[in-house]
Enzyme design. Sequence first.
Site, mmCIF file in Angstrom:
data_model
loop_
_atom_site.group_PDB
_atom_site.id
_atom_site.type_symbol
_atom_site.label_atom_id
_atom_site.label_comp_id
_atom_site.label_asym_id
_atom_site.label_seq_id
_atom_site.Cartn_x
_atom_site.Cartn_y
_atom_site.Cartn_z
ATOM 1 N N ASP A 217 0.827 -1.199 0.000
ATOM 2 C CA ASP A 217 0.000 0.000 0.000
ATOM 3 C C ASP A 217 0.873 1.265 0.000
ATOM 4 O O ASP A 217 1.869 1.336 0.740
ATOM 5 C CB ASP A 217 -0.860 -0.033 1.278
ATOM 6 C CG ASP A 217 -1.946 1.005 1.302
ATOM 7 O OD1 ASP A 217 -2.811 0.956 0.420
ATOM 8 O OD2 ASP A 217 -1.932 1.863 2.203
ATOM 9 N N GLU A 285 1.696 -0.576 -4.966
ATOM 10 C CA GLU A 285 0.726 0.465 -5.301
ATOM 11 C C GLU A 285 1.501 1.767 -5.275
ATOM 12 O O GLU A 285 1.724 2.362 -4.220
ATOM 13 C CB GLU A 285 -0.422 0.536 -4.279
ATOM 14 C CG GLU A 285 -1.478 1.539 -4.721
ATOM 15 C CD GLU A 285 -2.102 2.357 -3.604
ATOM 16 O OE1 GLU A 285 -3.166 2.928 -3.819
ATOM 17 O OE2 GLU A 285 -1.527 2.441 -2.497
HETATM 18 C C1 GLC Z 1 -4.211 3.043 -0.610
HETATM 19 C C2 GLC Z 1 -5.425 2.162 -0.545
HETATM 20 C C3 GLC Z 1 -6.588 3.002 -0.115
HETATM 21 C C4 GLC Z 1 -6.294 3.567 1.257
HETATM 22 C C5 GLC Z 1 -4.988 4.346 1.251
HETATM 23 C C6 GLC Z 1 -4.514 4.613 2.641
HETATM 24 O O1 GLC Z 1 -4.300 4.002 -1.605
HETATM 25 O O2 GLC Z 1 -5.625 1.525 -1.763
HETATM 26 O O3 GLC Z 1 -7.784 2.272 -0.099
HETATM 27 O O4 GLC Z 1 -7.339 4.422 1.648
HETATM 28 O O5 GLC Z 1 -3.962 3.617 0.625
HETATM 29 O O6 GLC Z 1 -4.046 3.432 3.235
#
Ligand code: GLC
Length: 542
Positions: A217, A285
């Site tokens: 994440d 991500e």
């Molecule tokens: C990422 C996740 C999202 C979350 C954010 C904070 O972007 O995909 O859903 O709110 O991180 O952890």
Amino acid sequence: MTARDEPRSGEAPWWRDAVIYQIYVRSFADSGTRGVDGVGDLPGITSRLPYLRDLGVDAVWITPFYTSPQHDHGYDVADYRDIDPLFGTLADADTLVATAHDLDLRVIVDLVPNHTSDEHAWFRAALAAGPGSPERARYLFRDGRGPADAPGSEPPNNWQSVFGGPAWTRVADGQWYLHLFDTTQPDLDWRNPEVGDMFADVLRFWLDRDVDGFRVDVAHGLYKEASLRDQVLDEDPATSEPKESMVARTLRDEPMWDQPEVHDVYRRWHEVLASYPGERMNVAEAWTQTPASMAKFVRPDEMSQAFNFSWLLADWSAQAFADVVTGTFEALADVGASPTWVLSNHDVIRHTTRYGGGPAGLARARAATLTMLALPGSSYLYQGEELGLEQVDVAPEDRQDPSWLRHRGATGEVGRDGCRVPIPWSGTSAPYGFGPGEGQPWIPQPADWASLTAQAQTGDDGSTLEFYRRGLAARRGLPATTAESVRVDVDGDLLTITRAGLRVLLNCGESALPLPPGDVVVASGPVDGELPACTAVWLTGQ
Ligand code: GLC
């Protein structure tokens, strides 16, 4: 060693060309074993794994199921080594992983290293220990700025939270802590070695429990520029809220994103993963600005993969899709990484709706998916897209996303609940087999979903579910290919992708185009002598 642990002889690691299905744990399936709460859980996932095997995917990625107060629905982790009682127990997680492996499915879990929950033991200790303590040094606590008569009364810098509003919150003793997301998600200070050591241990904890990989994440956010300099803000003076969307803001060149030091973390994790048998992987991500900056995350000694958000952000146009494909291939060629493709996830508007909604939106979504499935590399699917679900217009009183709750409409954004509505499995009214009981699940389902349930679509050749099954089965039959041997051509509205033994045609226009000779392997909609608007087809022969 199990068969899964043995490298596939002479073949690339499994994840380089896998189809990975994202499960949003709260919204996939509620077993009812945790009480009738309308929230999905781990036994619910386990019970539906045969459906995913039959769908034809290779792996599941499960969003965070750890102990959490659920302010950001699990992305606020209070204990990285345990399961939230809402979702089950560690024994349930073990059963899920073992069942998946028995079905030849891999399991990727979500790791949230940028921030913890404010209920994490470290943050509680930081609050109790006070300014200057080693406990505070695990987070980004700072004294504030402010005028001479009120020193410290303003945040240390002007950073805005991705969810809207200031990225700093003041605590009782006057210091401020940084949170790039919700106030309940304090950012860790990755310059403190304790933080890196803790996460290396967390990785081992889950690898020891036999998971196959991690989705990481906010992988571009861990390090902040040491100066903590102000960011360049583009605010609407009327509301003081950022003018740009949440996604656009994370893509800017800012002191909190994509700092060079972050790559040392992924080099260390590479070593951890490599020390385990089998082909363990991780996927970033990382909302980076260009395919070239994305490529840095997947250098040979760093992460396995990174989500290719350029594909998801591309307009519905043959040229736009072609540019993303060729740009991705070029950027990854230097580092030798395999591409990834994704059209939907739990943070963005479902692609059926992005492409216009209704029958045309669905036709385009199916066509984009079929095109994606033919590209070399891995495809990430988001639960419910195989049912053709659209973004739901969730009523304001039912919205639960912290990105909505923080501003309640001031920014014009409605939050992400609309892509997180629980899955309709069967039946003709809510909860459509999602869980036991008669009532609505945690986000209410629309009244007109009866024809979209997995049960209603099964056996109907024209359904989106059967289309996904055909597409995924056809993909399994494709000979392996590499980016170098793929050709991408654009002729007006027609995108053609040619790979070993296969031509993929995507008509992004509004009128039918002639269908060249060849045998149809699979099509995203009816094809009869011509290629209708908003349709893709795989052809062999000729
Ligand atoms: C990422 C996740 C999202 C979350 C954010 C904070 O972007 O995909 O859903 O709110 O991180 O952890």
